[in-house]
Write a protein that holds these residues in place. Structure first.
Motif, PDB file in Angstrom:
ATOM      1  N   VAL A 160      -2.897   9.595 -10.282  1.00  0.00           N
ATOM      2  CA  VAL A 160      -1.776   9.049  -9.507  1.00  0.00           C
ATOM      3  C   VAL A 160      -1.773   9.602  -8.082  1.00  0.00           C
ATOM      4  N   ILE A 164       7.653   7.390  -4.889  1.00  0.00           N
ATOM      5  CA  ILE A 164       7.524   8.697  -5.537  1.00  0.00           C
ATOM      6  C   ILE A 164       8.102   9.808  -4.662  1.00  0.00           C
ATOM      7  N   TYR A 165       7.804   9.763  -3.361  1.00  0.00           N
ATOM      8  CA  TYR A 165       8.322  10.829  -2.490  1.00  0.00           C
ATOM      9  C   TYR A 165       9.823  10.710  -2.268  1.00  0.00           C
ATOM     10  N   VAL A 215      -2.673  12.806   1.573  1.00  0.00           N
ATOM     11  CA  VAL A 215      -2.475  11.612   2.403  1.00  0.00           C
ATOM     12  C   VAL A 215      -3.051  11.843   3.786  1.00  0.00           C
ATOM     13  N   MET A 228      -2.269   7.030  -4.965  1.00  0.00           N
ATOM     14  CA  MET A 228      -1.167   6.737  -4.038  1.00  0.00           C
ATOM     15  C   MET A 228      -1.457   7.296  -2.648  1.00  0.00           C
ATOM     16  N   PRO A 277       3.864   2.868  -3.666  1.00  0.00           N
ATOM     17  CA  PRO A 277       3.850   3.948  -4.661  1.00  0.00           C
ATOM     18  C   PRO A 277       4.192   5.299  -4.047  1.00  0.00           C
ATOM     19  N   PHE A 278       3.583   5.564  -2.910  1.00  0.00           N
ATOM     20  CA  PHE A 278       3.807   6.846  -2.246  1.00  0.00           C
ATOM     21  C   PHE A 278       5.267   7.007  -1.824  1.00  0.00           C
ATOM     22  N   ILE A 304      -7.730  20.855 -10.713  1.00  0.00           N
ATOM     23  CA  ILE A 304      -7.683  22.315 -10.902  1.00  0.00           C
ATOM     24  C   ILE A 304      -6.268  22.829 -10.631  1.00  0.00           C
ATOM     25  N   LEU A 325       5.857  14.184 -13.414  1.00  0.00           N
ATOM     26  CA  LEU A 325       6.522  13.603 -12.237  1.00  0.00           C
ATOM     27  C   LEU A 325       6.719  14.576 -11.063  1.00  0.00           C
ATOM     28  N   PRO A 326       7.387  15.716 -11.251  1.00  0.00           N
ATOM     29  CA  PRO A 326       7.587  16.576 -10.082  1.00  0.00           C
ATOM     30  C   PRO A 326       6.282  17.046  -9.443  1.00  0.00           C
ATOM     31  N   ILE A 329     -10.032  30.107  -8.826  1.00  0.00           N
ATOM     32  CA  ILE A 329      -9.782  28.850  -9.512  1.00  0.00           C
ATOM     33  C   ILE A 329      -9.210  29.060 -10.920  1.00  0.00           C
ATOM     34  N   LEU A 357      11.308  11.906  -5.795  1.00  0.00           N
ATOM     35  CA  LEU A 357      10.976  13.244  -6.279  1.00  0.00           C
ATOM     36  C   LEU A 357      10.896  14.301  -5.185  1.00  0.00           C
ATOM     37  N   PHE A 358      11.076  13.878  -3.947  1.00  0.00           N
ATOM     38  CA  PHE A 358      10.981  14.870  -2.883  1.00  0.00           C
ATOM     39  C   PHE A 358      12.212  14.841  -1.975  1.00  0.00           C
ATOM     40  N   PHE A 391       0.815  -1.219   0.000  1.00  0.00           N
ATOM     41  CA  PHE A 391       0.000   0.000   0.000  1.00  0.00           C
ATOM     42  C   PHE A 391       0.848   1.268   0.000  1.00  0.00           C
ATOM     43  N   VAL A 392       1.926   1.269   0.770  1.00  0.00           N
ATOM     44  CA  VAL A 392       2.698   2.518   0.858  1.00  0.00           C
ATOM     45  C   VAL A 392       3.747   2.625  -0.241  1.00  0.00           C
ATOM     46  N   LEU A 432      -4.036   4.932  -0.891  1.00  0.00           N
ATOM     47  CA  LEU A 432      -3.379   3.688  -0.471  1.00  0.00           C
ATOM     48  C   LEU A 432      -2.501   3.934   0.747  1.00  0.00           C
ATOM     49  N   ALA A 433      -1.661   4.951   0.679  1.00  0.00           N
ATOM     50  CA  ALA A 433      -0.756   5.230   1.796  1.00  0.00           C
ATOM     51  C   ALA A 433      -1.549   5.658   3.028  1.00  0.00           C
ATOM     52  N   LEU A 454       3.753  15.393  -8.843  1.00  0.00           N
ATOM     53  CA  LEU A 454       3.138  14.356  -8.012  1.00  0.00           C
ATOM     54  C   LEU A 454       3.380  14.610  -6.526  1.00  0.00           C
ATOM     55  N   VAL A 455       4.416  15.370  -6.204  1.00  0.00           N
ATOM     56  CA  VAL A 455       4.713  15.593  -4.779  1.00  0.00           C
ATOM     57  C   VAL A 455       4.222  16.960  -4.303  1.00  0.00           C
ATOM     58  N   TYR A 456       3.379  17.625  -5.093  1.00  0.00           N
ATOM     59  CA  TYR A 456       2.965  18.979  -4.732  1.00  0.00           C
ATOM     60  C   TYR A 456       1.938  19.037  -3.604  1.00  0.00           C
ATOM     61  N   SER A 457       1.261  17.916  -3.309  1.00  0.00           N
ATOM     62  CA  SER A 457       0.235  18.034  -2.252  1.00  0.00           C
ATOM     63  C   SER A 457       0.243  16.851  -1.288  1.00  0.00           C
ATOM     64  N   PRO A 458       1.221  16.837  -0.362  1.00  0.00           N
ATOM     65  CA  PRO A 458       1.265  15.768   0.641  1.00  0.00           C
ATOM     66  C   PRO A 458       0.021  15.770   1.527  1.00  0.00           C
TER      67      PRO A 458
END
Lengths: 308, 297
Positions: free
Chosen positions: B104, A38-39, B174, B108, A34-35, B224, B164-165, A130, A42-43, A31-32, B111-112, B167-171
């Motif tokens: 994505v 990616i983190y 989770v 993710m 993918p997260f 958005i 890709l980058p 928006i 990329l982080f 479960f964890v 799931l996490a 994807l980490v813009y909004s932790p």
């Protein structure tokens, strides 16, 4: 945000489940995964790499040489850095404070409205939020257009001539801040309305039975009870506006960009336009430090005032 | 202020019935209401003005005076933009990249969030604290190293490089999922487990369906956000056909020369999809904004 940290303190021990369930570990990994992947890639990796790069003399792409804290020493002597830092702080002051106060004022007004009228007026204030920044840029560039912009009529009336506001240095930052407030205020209004709805109407009823005036009701009930939301709005806005780039870049295109430069723009200038990756990374680390310091300071300060 | 104060003190000495009369004749309240409505109209005026301008022929646009409705309504500006620029391609680029980012990020995070909320595993606390700490890092500060990383992967000017980058813009997604999964009653879980459901089934058949509302809200706001993203797509794409719409429309300015109606028509077209999404899903957008700000609505 307060609620988030509270929730993390949930009890670890479940009494009815003393044995470790290893199949749960397998599912958890699944479960964890993918997260975490990616983190990590990329982080966390770029963050570490950013600090590493900031200690090198290096182009944006390609190998560099280790120079320790030289980039930072150079940064603090860089005149453009102090300009960028000042511009950023100036912009934050010009945008965060008005958008918070005005956000509360609008929320108080909208909260009084009923039914469809409330929805329509709220949508009026919220719709800009928006939209993409480039749309906002186009719309206001047209409003302020030095030849045909509709706002040149009042400007002409007051100043006796048309003014190209985005080409006039003292007017640039205040005008961009004004446009930013127009663009993003919907967010603040929503948060304040949520806060206002959480105040029970009974408090107001008993207050008005006691003969409290409207102003007393606001200063003794609404304001103290809405304070936590105000702190939240201020903190979110502060962190957001320190990262200012898009609007300043777009409105400043073709102008004297040095004079209107913010910190993110300085990163962009050094890393991308001058190909000094190491130096650009040093600016980025500094920006990070500035945001952390300011937000922690502000949060502590405002919370202390609220508890009084 | 003085009017309010006197009204208040007088109200204190009156009988409840008299007070009711004063309440219905609430002058200050009426003024506040009118001011709010007028303010709302003024606030929306720049958008109205931009739309009206796009419906005018160019010669009418530059005529002096304030023409609140065009004399000759025309769609020429839109037709020109749609046929003569890359806007169709930019639309598709935005739609595709924002769509992938949304799917994505939501998957993710869900799931996490589920694992952190419902499963016991080593490193759970550490993971949670890392997520909370990641709030503090301003993503624009990472642009330099995102760019370095993407060029190492040879992804500059590609969809993947744009995606890709971001994807980490909004932790925060989770965290929101964890909170909502936390509040699903434990009895459901126990009952399903007795029936022999495994964790995957629990997630897909119980926890996810019970929180569809949250998923919709988060998906809309993520979409958005990705659609409106400027800085990273601006840096990672230099070829016009690969641009997303928010970046693309800032590039056509010079290509057309000064043609106000056309410039604004591109802007209106760029903003239209998110505006429509907002008007349809107003409630969900509002809910999502509250959630991302940390207010559980």
């Amino acid at each position: 945000m307060a609620s988030i940290t509270e929730n993390s303190a949930e009890p670890e021990i479940r009494l009815n489940k003393p044995r470790t369930d290893y199949s749960e570990w397998g599912y958890a990994a699944l479960f964890v995964a993918p997260f975490v992947i990616i983190y990590a890639v990329l982080f966390i990796y770029p963050t570490i790499q950013m600090i590493w790069l900031s200690l090198q003399k290096a182009p944006l792409i390609g190998p560099g040489t280790w120079i320790g804290i030289d980039n930072y020493v150079r940064l603090f002597k860089d005149r453009l850095f102090s300009v960028a830092l000042w511009n950023t702080v100036y912009f934050v002051l010009l945008s965060v404070i008005p958008s918070t106060i005005l956000g509360l004022v609008i929320a108080l007004g909208v909260n009084r409205l009923k039914g469809w009228l409330q929805s329509v007026i709220l949508a009026c204030f919220f719709l800009p939020y928006i939209l993409p920044v480039t749309v906002v840029y186009r719309v206001w560039n047209w409003m302020f257009d030095s030849q045909f912009g509709i706002l040149q009529y009042p400007i002409h009336f007051f100043f006796g001539a048309n003014v190209p506001v985005f080409r006039t240095l003292p007017l640039f930052m205040p005008t961009v801040a004004f446009v930013t407030v127009w663009w993003l205020i919907g967010f603040n209004v929503l948060l304040f309305i949520a806060g206002l709805r959480n105040i029970s109407p009974e408090i107001y009823e008993s207050a008005s039975l006691d003969g409290a005036s409207r102003w007393q009701q606001f200063s003794r009930i609404t304001w103290p009870l809405i304070w936590p939301v105000t702190v939240l709005v201020l903190t979110i806005q502060l962190i957001l506006q320190f990262k200012i780039f898009d609007q300043v870049y777009l409105f400043g295109q073709g102008g004297r960009t040095d004079a209107t430069m913010g910190l993110v723009q300085l990163i962009y200038r050094n890393a991308f336009q001058k190909n000094m990756g190491g130096y650009g990374a040093a600016v980025a680390v500094t920006l990070f430090a500035v945001i952390v310091i300011f937000s922690v300071l502000q949060y502590q300060l405002l919370r202390a005032r609220g508890e009084k | 202020m003085t009017a309010e104060a006197t009204a208040g003190s007088v109200a204190g000495e009156m009988t409840p019935r008299q007070r009711k009369v004063i309440k219905t004749l609430d002058v200050v309240g009426l003024i506040v209401t009118i001011a709010t409505v007028v303010g709302g109209i003024l606030w929306a005026f720049p958008l109205y003005w931009a739309i009206v301008t796009t419906l005018k022929p160019e010669f009418e646009v530059v005529q002096p005076g304030v023409q609140l409705w065009p004399e000759h309504v025309t769609l020429d500006a839109y037709i020109h933009v749609l046929t003569a620029s890359n806007i169709g391609r930019w639309y598709l680029n935005s739609l595709f990249t924002s769509g992938v980012i949304t799917v994505v990020v939501v998957m993710m995070s869900a799931l996490a969030g589920y694992a952190i909320s419902q499963l016991k595993f080593p490193g759970r606390r550490l993971l949670w604290w890392i997520i909370l700490a990641s709030f503090m890092i301003p993503v624009p500060a990472l642009i330099v190293n995102h760019f370095v990383l993407m060029s190492q992967f040879k992804l500059i000017n590609t969809y993947l490089g744009v995606i890709l980058p971001q994807l980490v813009y909004s932790p925060v997604t989770v965290i929101i999922y964890k909170q909502f999964f936390d509040s699903v009653p434990k009895e459901f879980r126990e009952a399903a487990k007795i029936d022999g459901a495994n964790e995957l089934q629990l997630f897909f058949r119980l926890y996810l369906p019970m929180n569809w509302g949250i998923t919709t809200a988060l998906a809309i706001i993520t979409f958005i956000g990705a659609w409106n993203q400027f800085l990273w797509p601006f840096l990672s794409v230099t070829e016009e056909p690969m641009m997303n719409i928010a970046v693309g429309i800032s590039q056509v300015f010079d290509a057309f020369g000064v043609k106000y109606a056309r410039d604004l028509a591109t802007a209106i077209l760029a903003g239209l999809p998110v505006a429509i999404v907002y008007l349809i899903f107003q409630r969900r957008v509002t809910q999502a904004i509250m959630l991302t700000a940390g207010i559980k609505g």
